[in-house]
Every structure is written in structure tokens, then in C-alpha cells.
Design a protein around this motif. Structure first.
Motif, short mmCIF file in Angstrom:
data_model
loop_
_atom_site.label_atom_id
_atom_site.label_comp_id
_atom_site.label_asym_id
_atom_site.label_seq_id
_atom_site.Cartn_x
_atom_site.Cartn_y
_atom_site.Cartn_z
N ILE A 73 0.60 -1.25 -0.14
CA ILE A 73 0.12 0.08 -0.10
C ILE A 73 0.87 1.31 -0.02
O ILE A 73 0.43 2.42 -0.68
N ALA A 74 2.07 1.16 0.62
CA ALA A 74 2.96 2.32 0.61
C ALA A 74 3.38 2.57 -1.06
O ALA A 74 3.54 3.81 -1.04
N ALA A 75 3.82 1.42 -1.41
CA ALA A 75 4.13 1.76 -2.88
C ALA A 75 2.83 2.22 -3.70
O ALA A 75 3.07 3.08 -4.80
N TYR A 76 1.61 1.85 -3.56
CA TYR A 76 0.46 2.15 -4.50
C TYR A 76 0.32 3.54 -4.07
O TYR A 76 -0.35 4.49 -4.88
N ASP A 77 0.38 4.12 -2.60
CA ASP A 77 0.19 5.43 -2.27
C ASP A 77 1.16 6.64 -3.20
O ASP A 77 0.56 7.56 -3.54
#
Lengths: 247, 247
Positions: free
Chosen positions: B196-200
Motif C-alpha cells: 500500500i505504501a508503494a501504491y500510495d
């Protein structure tokens, strides 16, 4: 791509309850999932999670929990679509905000998100020759299903979905006449009674024409029976336990 | 029909909020409705009704009720999808059965039926070149919407849907990485935080790349804000008034 072919594909939908042994190729299956995921999502929440059940013991248990539905165990794939507020909710703490995801509205958002994603996935699957069957029966025993799949608070199982290559070719079931479900500007139900009476005859004929006959009960009687019975009366308490207090 | 074209169509979805003046030809529109109607329905209830809003005054009012969403008024068509237990419920009396359609389960069935039909209709519409936008904002003022459309007890507005020929061509919005929303056999969220950090970062880049910039808020912060706010706190009472007591 012909417009008519797409509309025909959608109109050809029927539930499949008997599947061949053929597995779904993994690459194709991933493509179907990715396509399903592109459905709209309310306020960009993405409030749905899919549990893909591959473990055969779990499959057998789910088939049992859902009632006499052996295809839950035998279909090439079985997916449980969940409404999920946990994934997003845990970021409240990170950003120093209070979590208040327990309104009725949140329940609606999560449920609708799961349904939109599922139906998009269903169209994707049917467009490549697969058959599907929704399994509302997992709500017969949602506590057992949740424990089996280790669903945490903030997540609930909305319905299951069987996917596989069809080993039967049933006729699509006729739907209510369009004027009965489509109204202009106001609700109004003038003419519905007559239209539904004619539809009841169509449904009786549909059942008569199927191999093995069928119960022949008209639509209006089926749904009257459905709405006169206690419908999964455990759902309210179960949902509250899972954090969906619906205030 | 190429398999890839169908999956590509589904993956190309994006909400359209600016439409041309071109109307949707009536025959095509009816075909889209008929295709949408062929979605699965729980226990064959067919618990969804569509109000097609053509009256321009009503359209203007709905655009206002839904918040700053002028496309509700300007789109070629605007549909309100309703969960409907009234149509089936009135047959309880005919068959001498008590009506008990006020369980939480009934609310789920009607809501899911409306969503499945809507998404099927959306795919039909997009396959013939139309653009769509779901309008959850009609739940901002569900009482005003219900009064305007004369929705009786047993019927509630789930969401609206704008349809028309697109007058913009936005990029599809990236979805969460598949492993975040697809779990195997158990829920588990190992690895989600990193994904999710990468997706953010992906979402921030998506907003930066859009014409006019955009707010640049990562997904996790958007949804944390969403779940920390009071979400349409009137829904519970409104639904009870409409007969969805959710016992």
C-alpha cells in the motif's frame, strides 16, 4: 468488437451449478481478477476483499455451511467476496484520526463495493467461456465461514462465487418485464399486476420445459414465500460482532 | 469475439463527469437496460427497481440534493437504482402469508440485487461507447430523493447513475495491487503495508499527472479521512422509515 455481441453475452447469463474438471489457467484467472477489480468503488474506498479458497478441506466445509451446494466444493475456483473496512480503517491511527467506520452508510459502501467488483468479475469470466454461480448461502453460517477464513473485525462475507467451465447448458431464466422494473420520474406501479400475472405464466412454462420438470411455482408465489420466512435472523448480531454496528 | 477485448473493456473503466449533448438512442438504451437486467438475483427475488429521471426539474433537484454534481442534470440519462421489497412483498397477502421482509438479510439482498444489476448495465453501456458515473451522493438527502421520486415504503434509493457519451477522456485510476485485495484461504494482511505504501506513491503520481494537477493525497490518507468522518448518519433512521428496520 460488435456491440451486439457484448449485449448478447450479458443477456445469455445463467447460473452454472455443474462444472467440468478443467481448471482455470492461472494467467487467465489473474486477468479476470484484474478486470473485476476495475469496477467503480464508492469514494475510492476499495472496500472489498476476495478470499480465494483453494484448500479442499475448507471447500468441503464451506459447501456444507452453505447448504446442499456441492458445486462450492467441486467448482474450479471458489471466491468469497467480503466487505472490508479494516484495510482502510487501520490508516486512521497512522494519520491520527478517530475511526468511525461503524455507520449504516459504511456497511452500504462496503457491500456495494463487493457486489460491483463481483459482477464485473462475473462478466469477465463469462466473456472467456466460464460459468458462475453466486452463493448467498454462505450467509447461512457467517460465523463459521468467518472463523474458517479468519476474517477479522471490520470484514464480513457478503457472498461466495463458484467459477469453472460449464458442464451443463441451461436456458437463461426469464426476467420480469422491463416496464415492471423500470419507472419514469416516479415509482408508480400501474399495470404491474397484469404484467406480473403474465410473467408468472411465462415462469411456469419455463419450469415445465426444463429437463426433469421442476416445481412450476410462479414467481409471485416464490417471492411471497421468501418474504414470509425468517431470513437469516442471525445476520444483525453477526454483523455487529464483526464491527458493522450500523449506527 | 476476442477474449482480450472484453477484458480490456472492463479494465478501461473510468468515471465520466462531462458528457456531450448527444442523446442515447431509445432502442439502444432499452437494449442496455435489458442486458443489465440479466444479472444474477438473490433467490430470484429481483429486488431492484430503476427510476429513470427524465423530467428536467427533477434532474436539477437531484443534482442539487447530491451535492455539487451538475452532470446529474446534464447527462443524457440519469437512473436511480432502488432496493425494492414492495413489489414482491405485496404478494404475501395474495398467498395468505405474513410479510416479514424487515430483516437485515432482506436489506442485503435488495442492496446487492441493485448493485449487480447496475454493474451489468454499466458494462453494457460502456461496451457501446457510453460513459458512466455512479452517484452515491443521492444518499446525502435520501428523504428528499424518495419524496421527489415517490418511493413507497419497502423501496430505498441505493445510488444514482449518469449515462451519456463522454466529452472527456480521463485515465483509469490505478487500483490497489491485486495481492492486497486477493487472499488465499485465510484473510491475512502480511505484506499489505509495504504494497500500500508503494501504491500510495503511484496514486500521488497519478494525481500529479492529471491536467490541472489535483490534490495529490495518497490513497491511505483519503480513506483514513473518509472513515474518520460521520458518514451520512441519517441513513439508519431513513431506512427504518422506509421499512428497512434491519432486525
Amino acid at each position: 468488437m460488435s456491440h451486439n455481441e457484448n449485449l448478447e453475452l450479458l443477456r445469455a447469463h445463467r447460473s452454472i451449478r455443474k462444472f467440468t474438471d478443467r481448471p482455470i489457467e492461472e494467467e487467465l484467472f489473474q486477468e479476470i481478477l484484474l478486470a473485476g477489480q476495475c469496477a467503480a468503488t464508492s469514494s475510492f474506498l476499495q472496500g472489498a476483499t476476495i478470499i480465494r479458497v483453494r484448500n479442499t478441506e475448507k471447500r468441503d466445509k464451506l459447501a456444507n455451511f452453505a447448504g446442499k451446494q456441492p458445486y462450492v466444493a467441486s467448482a474450479a475456483e471458489f471466491l468469497v467476496f467480503c466487505g472490508d473496512l479494516k484495510r482502510a480503517g487501520r490508516y486512521c491511527e497512522k494519520y491520527g484520526k478517530p475511526f468511525s467506520g461503524d455507520y449504516t452508510e459504511h456497511f452500504i459502501i462496503a457491500t456495494v463495493d463487493a457486489a460491483l467488483m463481483a459482477q464485473n468479475l462475473v462478466v469477465a469470466a463469462e466473456s472467456v467461456g466460464l460459468g458462475i454461480c453466486y452463493i448467498g448461502g454462505i450467509r447461512n453460517n457467517p460465523r463459521l465461514v468467518s472463523d474458517l477464513l479468519e476474517l477479522p473485525r471490520g470484514v464480513y462475507p457478503v457472498f461466495g462465487l463458484c467459477l469453472g467451465y460449464p458442464d451443463q447448458d441451461p436456458e437463461p431464466k426469464p426476467r420480469l418485464p422491463l416496464p415492471v422494473i423500470l419507472k419514469e420520474d416516479v415509482y408508480g406501479d400501474d399495470g404491474d399486476e397484469e404484467a406480473i400475472a403474465a410473467y408468472d405464466e411465462e415462469i411456469k412454462a419455463y419450469y415445465r420445459s426444463r429437463t426433469g420438470g421442476g416445481h412450476g411455482t410462479p414467481w409471485s408465489e416464490q417471492v411471497a414465500t421468501l418474504l414470509s420466512e425468517k431470513a437469516r435472523p442471525h445476520m444483525r448480531e453477526f454483523l455487529a460482532e464483526q464491527g458493522f454496528t450500523m449506527k
